[in-house]
Design a protein around this motif. Structure first.
Motif, short mmCIF file in Angstrom:
data_model
loop_
_atom_site.label_atom_id
_atom_site.label_comp_id
_atom_site.label_asym_id
_atom_site.label_seq_id
_atom_site.Cartn_x
_atom_site.Cartn_y
_atom_site.Cartn_z
N GLN A 55 9.63 25.60 29.77
CA GLN A 55 9.27 26.29 31.01
C GLN A 55 9.31 27.82 30.85
O GLN A 55 8.80 28.55 31.69
CB GLN A 55 10.22 25.87 32.13
CG GLN A 55 10.43 24.38 32.15
CD GLN A 55 10.16 23.76 33.51
OE1 GLN A 55 9.69 24.41 34.44
NE2 GLN A 55 10.44 22.48 33.64
N ILE A 111 3.65 20.47 38.13
CA ILE A 111 4.88 19.99 37.51
C ILE A 111 5.69 21.08 36.81
O ILE A 111 6.81 20.81 36.37
CB ILE A 111 4.60 18.83 36.52
CG1 ILE A 111 3.64 19.27 35.42
CG2 ILE A 111 3.98 17.67 37.25
CD1 ILE A 111 3.20 18.12 34.53
N ARG A 112 5.15 22.28 36.74
CA ARG A 112 5.96 23.35 36.15
C ARG A 112 5.40 24.72 36.56
O ARG A 112 4.25 24.83 36.95
CB ARG A 112 6.01 23.25 34.62
CG ARG A 112 4.65 23.13 33.94
CD ARG A 112 4.75 23.61 32.51
NE ARG A 112 4.98 25.03 32.48
CZ ARG A 112 5.35 25.70 31.39
NH1 ARG A 112 5.56 25.07 30.27
NH2 ARG A 112 5.50 27.03 31.43
N PRO A 113 6.24 25.74 36.47
CA PRO A 113 5.77 27.08 36.83
C PRO A 113 5.04 27.74 35.66
O PRO A 113 4.95 27.18 34.57
CB PRO A 113 7.08 27.82 37.14
CG PRO A 113 8.09 27.15 36.27
CD PRO A 113 7.66 25.71 36.14
N THR A 152 5.26 14.56 32.32
CA THR A 152 5.96 14.23 33.56
C THR A 152 7.17 13.36 33.28
O THR A 152 8.27 13.60 33.79
CB THR A 152 5.02 13.50 34.53
OG1 THR A 152 3.85 14.27 34.72
CG2 THR A 152 5.70 13.27 35.86
N GLU A 201 11.02 14.34 33.87
CA GLU A 201 11.74 13.43 34.73
C GLU A 201 13.04 13.01 34.06
O GLU A 201 14.11 13.05 34.67
CB GLU A 201 10.87 12.18 34.96
CG GLU A 201 10.89 11.64 36.36
CD GLU A 201 9.72 10.68 36.55
OE1 GLU A 201 9.39 10.38 37.69
OE2 GLU A 201 9.14 10.24 35.52
N ALA A 251 14.63 17.17 35.67
CA ALA A 251 14.09 18.37 36.30
C ALA A 251 13.99 18.18 37.81
O ALA A 251 13.39 17.22 38.29
CB ALA A 251 12.73 18.71 35.71
N ARG A 252 14.58 19.09 38.53
CA ARG A 252 14.61 18.97 39.98
C ARG A 252 13.19 19.02 40.56
O ARG A 252 12.85 18.31 41.48
CB ARG A 252 15.46 20.09 40.58
CG ARG A 252 15.96 19.77 41.98
CD ARG A 252 16.79 20.92 42.50
NE ARG A 252 17.63 21.48 41.45
CZ ARG A 252 17.76 22.79 41.25
NH1 ARG A 252 17.12 23.63 42.00
NH2 ARG A 252 18.54 23.22 40.28
N ARG A 253 12.38 19.88 39.97
CA ARG A 253 11.02 20.07 40.48
C ARG A 253 10.25 18.75 40.57
O ARG A 253 9.58 18.48 41.55
CB ARG A 253 10.29 21.05 39.56
CG ARG A 253 8.92 21.48 40.06
CD ARG A 253 8.20 22.28 38.98
NE ARG A 253 6.89 22.73 39.41
CZ ARG A 253 6.65 23.95 39.86
NH1 ARG A 253 7.63 24.81 39.99
NH2 ARG A 253 5.43 24.30 40.21
N ILE A 254 10.37 17.93 39.52
CA ILE A 254 9.65 16.67 39.51
C ILE A 254 10.06 15.78 40.67
O ILE A 254 9.24 15.21 41.38
CB ILE A 254 9.92 15.92 38.18
CG1 ILE A 254 9.35 16.74 37.01
CG2 ILE A 254 9.28 14.55 38.21
CD1 ILE A 254 7.86 16.77 36.95
N GLU A 292 11.42 16.71 43.45
CA GLU A 292 10.97 17.31 44.71
C GLU A 292 9.50 17.03 44.95
O GLU A 292 9.07 16.75 46.07
CB GLU A 292 11.21 18.83 44.68
CG GLU A 292 12.68 19.18 44.82
CD GLU A 292 12.93 20.67 44.65
OE1 GLU A 292 14.06 21.09 44.86
OE2 GLU A 292 11.96 21.40 44.33
N ILE A 293 8.73 17.09 43.88
CA ILE A 293 7.29 16.84 44.02
C ILE A 293 7.04 15.41 44.46
O ILE A 293 6.26 15.15 45.36
CB ILE A 293 6.58 17.11 42.68
CG1 ILE A 293 6.48 18.62 42.46
CG2 ILE A 293 5.20 16.46 42.67
CD1 ILE A 293 5.86 19.00 41.15
#
Lengths: 276, 276
Positions: free
Chosen positions: A132, A158-160, A258, A262, A266-269, A271-272
């Motif tokens: 990331q 899925i990522r910044p 992904t 996962e 990763a929190r982002r995944i 949350e998405i």
DNA sequence: CCGGGGCCGTATCGTATGTTACGTATTTTT
DNA sequence: AAAAATACGTAACATACGATACGGCCCCGG
């Protein structure tokens, strides 16, 4: 000819159906055969037509009434669920003749493409994408830019730090300033290889940016500068090359990425997925 | 405890059932779930009990009425039939293990998609695209816009009057003014279907524009307005849906269209091939 | 531009289907 | 063994469902 399944009946007669009934047919095929087991009203609503159209549809298939039609579906279902082995061959309708050669070629291309991609290569690329800290840039050629765009749309979720380089050459050339050793450049380039892309890749390479190249089996000259090369088969019986194998590769990479993120929690995944 | 299937419900409660209802339960389990989709009368006859017993049986399972019970069975069935990805192993060569399930699903999706497209449908769509008097507009959703873009890139080469609608909603909404009965609108819309696209399709439909819809197997609501519906399989073992089947369909259409225009002796095609 | 045929939806009708009340049979309890 | 309670089927009921008649619309041919 003995017609065993309702699905066969449909594909056989769909050509001689008026628009409304064809919509009914489409809807039934799309979620075969569940919607046909519901009431006429529900069927019609899902197909976006009126009830009588549904009844005309089943009448055209040769059934005396709706009940008889449903019985046929139920009998099929029974036979199908009884013997799991029957699902194998799928002798339903033959593929449309005109598109069959093209289709077979594409399927073979995809298979062949993956046969030449090693496990190691896959995980390496995924690892690169999973970093990331690395800013990811994507760029494509005339016909491959949509692939870059498709991948960027998913990566952005899925990522910044994902940027799809678009527009005129001068525009993305200026972005070179921001690119460094940390960063990743995903380039899509198949025949005929575009000079502008080659120049761009070279400059990025000089700045130390890691390049992942998606190209065809003859390899774009950019392969010279690339850290990873994904070579998709593109030859098909058509005037145009096929990008399908690359498209599937892209989707596979996104899926693998992904999963990796996962697994890493990763929190982002998460949350998405909640947002979906 | 959350009970997902009717079958579970039954095994859970069968011990506390009176004899008649238990016969009903065993009959249903024996040919699960087909007999449950038939009428109460048939169910009762097959189980050798009376209709009220069947109704008491479904009531004991917790359903308000027979219709609700049937809906539950249908939903189960839909979910079950949705994923036929378990079969056709055929792991030819050492494919990368991690991506194999995904890949197999995609290949199966593509094959399944084409099995549901008739020869007639193909030629109809191609004929629509071949009509050079008709202005072609393309538009896609969040993840499908790249598909529209890819198709537009090719169409632009092989025929005039092709416009890819991009950018903000207000921008392409204004283009509606130019659309009429002659024209063609190609829409890409898969889950989750975008309201803006639906609204746009409805307006275009009111203006008489012919709509060709590329969607998933669950059919976007736009199918209501569409003259032709191409339903691609999108389900894969991933957090994301796969657009590969639609991508292949697009390429096949472009190939067929090129061949058709070639056969009709279109000068443009020959000139283009000379340029390549 | 006008007439005809086919397609599709609205509204109505008849009935098959789910539902319920009730009486008989069967089992259980004391 | 008698009475009570539960289970089950018969039969009447109401409604939701499939079927059909009719009219407007659109597209095609003159």
């Amino acid at each position: 000819m003995v017609v065993s399944s309702v699905a066969e009946l449909i594909t056989e007669k769909i050509d001689s159906m008026p628009a409304g009934e064809r919509r009914a047919a489409q809807t039934l095929i799309a979620s075969y055969p569940v919607v046909g087991l519901k009431t006429v009203a529900e069927f019609s609503q899902q197909a976006g037509v009126s009830s009588p159209t549904i009844l005309r549809f089943v009448a055209r298939l040769g059934f005396q009434n709706y009940a008889e039609f449903q019985s046929a579906l139920q009998d099929e279902l029974a036979a199908q669920l009884q013997s799991p082995a029957s699902r194998t061959t799928a002798p339903l309708s033959p593929l449309p003749a005109s598109s069959a050669p093209m289709l077979e070629a594409v399927l073979e291309n995809i298979r062949e493409t993956f046969r030449h991609i090693s496990e190691r290569q896959m995980t390496d690329v995924v690892a690169q994408l999973a970093n990331q800290r690395s800013h990811i840039y994507l760029i494509g050629g005339r016909f491959t830019d949509p692939l870059a765009r498709y991948m960027a749309a998913h990566l952005n979720l899925i990522r910044p730090n994902v940027t799809h380089l678009v527009g005129q050459e001068s525009l993305w050339r200026d972005r070179l300033i921001d690119m460094n050793k940390r960063d990743t450049l995903l380039i899509f380039d198949i025949r005929r290889y575009q000079d502008s892309l080659i120049r761009f890749a070279e400059k990025a390479h000089q700045r130390g940016t890691t390049i992942v190249l998606f190209t065809d089996q003859w390899l774009s000259p950019i392969a010279r500068f690339a850290r990873h090369v994904i070579a998709g088969r593109t030859a098909v019986p058509s005037a145009w090359d096929s990008s399908s194998s690359l498209f599937v590769t892209v989707e596979t990479l996104i899926g693998a990425l992904t999963r990796k993120l996962e697994a890493e929690g990763a929190r982002r995944i998460r949350e998405i997925e909640d947002l979906r």
